[in-house]
Design a protein around this motif. Structure first.
Motif, mmCIF file in Angstrom:
data_model
loop_
_atom_site.group_PDB
_atom_site.id
_atom_site.type_symbol
_atom_site.label_atom_id
_atom_site.label_comp_id
_atom_site.label_asym_id
_atom_site.label_seq_id
_atom_site.Cartn_x
_atom_site.Cartn_y
_atom_site.Cartn_z
ATOM 1 N N PRO A 111 -47.875 62.872 11.123
ATOM 2 C CA PRO A 111 -48.417 64.170 10.693
ATOM 3 C C PRO A 111 -48.055 64.460 9.243
ATOM 4 O O PRO A 111 -47.269 63.734 8.633
ATOM 5 C CB PRO A 111 -47.701 65.137 11.638
ATOM 6 C CG PRO A 111 -46.341 64.514 11.807
ATOM 7 C CD PRO A 111 -46.591 63.021 11.832
ATOM 8 N N LYS A 112 -48.616 65.528 8.728
ATOM 9 C CA LYS A 112 -48.261 65.999 7.395
ATOM 10 C C LYS A 112 -47.064 66.947 7.536
ATOM 11 O O LYS A 112 -47.102 67.882 8.331
ATOM 12 C CB LYS A 112 -49.458 66.701 6.747
ATOM 13 C CG LYS A 112 -50.650 65.764 6.530
ATOM 14 C CD LYS A 112 -51.816 66.508 5.900
ATOM 15 C CE LYS A 112 -52.959 65.552 5.545
ATOM 16 N NZ LYS A 112 -53.715 65.108 6.724
ATOM 17 N N ARG A 113 -46.026 66.675 6.751
ATOM 18 C CA ARG A 113 -44.777 67.428 6.871
ATOM 19 C C ARG A 113 -44.466 68.182 5.581
ATOM 20 O O ARG A 113 -44.649 67.652 4.480
ATOM 21 C CB ARG A 113 -43.612 66.491 7.205
ATOM 22 C CG ARG A 113 -43.699 65.850 8.574
ATOM 23 C CD ARG A 113 -42.454 65.017 8.853
ATOM 24 N NE ARG A 113 -42.448 64.517 10.236
ATOM 25 C CZ ARG A 113 -42.943 63.351 10.612
ATOM 26 N NH1 ARG A 113 -43.517 62.559 9.707
ATOM 27 N NH2 ARG A 113 -42.880 62.980 11.871
ATOM 28 N N GLU A 114 -43.951 69.397 5.744
ATOM 29 C CA GLU A 114 -43.538 70.206 4.610
ATOM 30 C C GLU A 114 -42.414 69.507 3.858
ATOM 31 O O GLU A 114 -41.458 69.018 4.453
ATOM 32 C CB GLU A 114 -43.043 71.576 5.076
ATOM 33 C CG GLU A 114 -43.973 72.332 6.004
ATOM 34 C CD GLU A 114 -43.627 72.144 7.474
ATOM 35 O OE1 GLU A 114 -43.203 71.021 7.833
ATOM 36 O OE2 GLU A 114 -43.776 73.108 8.245
ATOM 37 N N GLY A 115 -42.536 69.476 2.549
ATOM 38 C CA GLY A 115 -41.481 68.917 1.727
ATOM 39 C C GLY A 115 -41.464 67.404 1.668
ATOM 40 O O GLY A 115 -40.665 66.830 0.915
ATOM 41 N N GLU A 116 -42.313 66.747 2.468
ATOM 42 C CA GLU A 116 -42.357 65.284 2.466
ATOM 43 C C GLU A 116 -43.723 64.757 2.037
ATOM 44 O O GLU A 116 -43.815 63.896 1.168
ATOM 45 C CB GLU A 116 -41.999 64.747 3.852
ATOM 46 C CG GLU A 116 -40.571 65.047 4.281
ATOM 47 C CD GLU A 116 -40.228 64.428 5.617
ATOM 48 O OE1 GLU A 116 -40.880 63.432 5.994
ATOM 49 O OE2 GLU A 116 -39.317 64.938 6.290
ATOM 50 N N THR A 117 -44.779 65.257 2.659
ATOM 51 C CA THR A 117 -46.124 64.819 2.285
ATOM 52 C C THR A 117 -46.493 65.435 0.933
ATOM 53 O O THR A 117 -46.410 66.653 0.765
ATOM 54 C CB THR A 117 -47.156 65.250 3.345
ATOM 55 O OG1 THR A 117 -46.750 64.767 4.620
ATOM 56 C CG2 THR A 117 -48.531 64.716 3.004
ATOM 57 N N PRO A 118 -46.872 64.630 -0.047
ATOM 58 C CA PRO A 118 -47.192 65.164 -1.377
ATOM 59 C C PRO A 118 -48.335 66.171 -1.342
ATOM 60 O O PRO A 118 -49.232 66.102 -0.501
ATOM 61 C CB PRO A 118 -47.592 63.913 -2.174
ATOM 62 C CG PRO A 118 -46.935 62.774 -1.454
ATOM 63 C CD PRO A 118 -46.961 63.148 0.001
ATOM 64 N N MET A 119 -48.281 67.108 -2.287
ATOM 65 C CA MET A 119 -49.336 68.099 -2.431
ATOM 66 C C MET A 119 -50.398 67.604 -3.393
ATOM 67 O O MET A 119 -50.157 66.708 -4.205
ATOM 68 C CB MET A 119 -48.759 69.426 -2.926
ATOM 69 C CG MET A 119 -47.854 70.121 -1.937
ATOM 70 S SD MET A 119 -47.452 71.821 -2.438
ATOM 71 C CE MET A 119 -46.440 71.544 -3.878
ATOM 72 N N ARG A 120 -51.565 68.218 -3.312
ATOM 73 C CA ARG A 120 -52.629 67.896 -4.249
ATOM 74 C C ARG A 120 -52.227 68.317 -5.666
ATOM 75 O O ARG A 120 -51.535 69.315 -5.859
ATOM 76 C CB ARG A 120 -53.922 68.636 -3.881
ATOM 77 C CG ARG A 120 -54.589 68.187 -2.597
ATOM 78 C CD ARG A 120 -55.885 68.950 -2.407
ATOM 79 N NE ARG A 120 -56.516 68.681 -1.133
ATOM 80 C CZ ARG A 120 -57.353 67.674 -0.904
ATOM 81 N NH1 ARG A 120 -57.641 66.829 -1.880
ATOM 82 N NH2 ARG A 120 -57.899 67.521 0.282
ATOM 83 N N PRO A 121 -52.692 67.576 -6.659
ATOM 84 C CA PRO A 121 -52.507 68.034 -8.047
ATOM 85 C C PRO A 121 -53.467 69.171 -8.341
ATOM 86 O O PRO A 121 -54.411 69.426 -7.566
ATOM 87 C CB PRO A 121 -52.852 66.793 -8.860
ATOM 88 C CG PRO A 121 -53.863 66.076 -8.017
ATOM 89 C CD PRO A 121 -53.427 66.308 -6.577
ATOM 90 N N CYS A 122 -53.249 69.848 -9.440
ATOM 91 C CA CYS A 122 -54.169 70.922 -9.828
ATOM 92 C C CYS A 122 -54.208 71.005 -11.349
ATOM 93 O O CYS A 122 -53.195 71.328 -11.988
ATOM 94 C CB CYS A 122 -53.721 72.261 -9.236
ATOM 95 S SG CYS A 122 -54.868 73.630 -9.536
#
Length: 330
Positions: A111-122
């Protein structure tokens, strides 16, 4: 005196349920919006209304001075600048909660995990764009604003829902499938029906927002979604059970769909790669998910009272009949 809550937004879907959640927990609630949509709380003395534009800093400041909230739930922050301004203005509240999105994640992980899976750039251009293509980028940048505000001492947190469903869903995404199950014995689904796009029942999102405002860690993100994620086919079975009916789920591959000029992406809530959010971090705060059968029963009940049918997403029943005809000859 009860605690006071300011809900930015508050009349349509997630905000509407959030107001109910706060009322159920003895908050005095004020909603702040432009008044462009019907106010379901207009006749309820327990809910005040301050009219204004959340993108007008003067209006937002006036709302703060009028309400002096203990907590703020921000349902309509669609741009990073919205979060920047709000966290500065509400820097002294007990809890400011920004509604982000599971779309803020920038990599496909299960799964996608908070603080581990990278966020999208902006990029700077994406930060002010208003198209759907940059929605996740803007939400991710809003999350970075939350971290920055927390680093400056603001009690700011973020809640990341996946696809939200439930009563009063103006997007009508779930209504398409509800309408199909209600009106047809055979329902076409793309692929083998096992695709997984994690969903979140709206009342659970509302309770997550309250709990995070009360118990969350400043600068933290909290995923929210049904505790038990179900496939598209399992979702249709839940709908059928809630409607006390039976359906035949008909699987259609790309070749069969192409016979009617369709592709899997023409069906709402279809996603080729699984989208699943880990929700244990939120559960550690005491949050609980509504049982799926109860959530769907409430969703079906309100759908039947509404005029929504999800026709915006309809690939055309005639096209589906063509697909069914092809499948019946195999």
């Amino acid at each position: 005196m009860p605690d006071t809550a300011l809900v930015v937004g508050g009349t349509r879907f997630v905000g509407r349920h959030t107001v109910e959640e706060l009322l159920d927990h003895d908050y005095h609630v004020t909603i702040f919006n432009r008044g462009n949509h019907d106010n379901p709380f207009a006749d309820r003395g327990a809910v005040d209304h301050v009219e204004g534009d959340r993108r007008d800093e003067t209006d937002l400041k006036a709302a703060k001075l009028s309400v002096q909230p203990d907590i703020v739930i921000d349902c309509v922050a669609y741009y990073p600048a919205d979060v920047d301004i709000a966290t500065d203005l509400f820097s002294d509240v007990d809890g400011y909660v920004y509604i982000s999105s599971g779309d803020a994640y920038g990599e496909e992980e299960i799964p996608k995990r908070e603080g581990e899976t990278p966020m999208r750039p902006c990029t700077a251009e994406q930060a002010v764009d208003d198209s759907g293509e940059t929605y996740g980028n803007r939400k991710a940048e809003g999350d970075r604003e939350i971290v920055e505000a927390a680093n400056e001492g603001v009690n700011a947190m973020s809640v990341r829902p996946c696809i939200v469903y439930g009563p009063h869903d103006y997007t009508e995404r779930m209504d398409y499938w509800l309408d199909r199950v209600a009106n047809y014995d055979r329902v076409v689904v793309p692929g083998d029906g096992q695709n997984l796009w994690h969903r979140a029942y709206v009342e659970d999102v509302a309770s997550a927002l309250r709990i995070v405002a009360e118990e969350g860690e400043p600068g933290a993100f909290y995923n929210v979604g049904d505790w038990t994620a179900v496939t598209l086919e399992e979702m249709l079975e839940l709908i059928a059970d809630a409607m006390d009916t039976e359906i035949e789920v008909v699987h259609a591959g790309e070749r069969e769909l192409a016979a009617a000029g369709l592709s899997p992406d023409d069906f709402v809530l279809y996603r080729d790669y699984p989208h699943l959010l880990a929700t244990g971090k939120l559960a550690d705060l005491g949050w609980e998910s509504t049982p799926l059968d109860e959530a769907m029963a409430r969703t079906v009940e309100e759908h039947r009272e509404s005029e929504r049918d999800g026709s915006e997403y309809d690939p055309g029943r005639g096209n589906e009949e063509t697909v069914l005809g092809v499948l019946d000859t195999l």
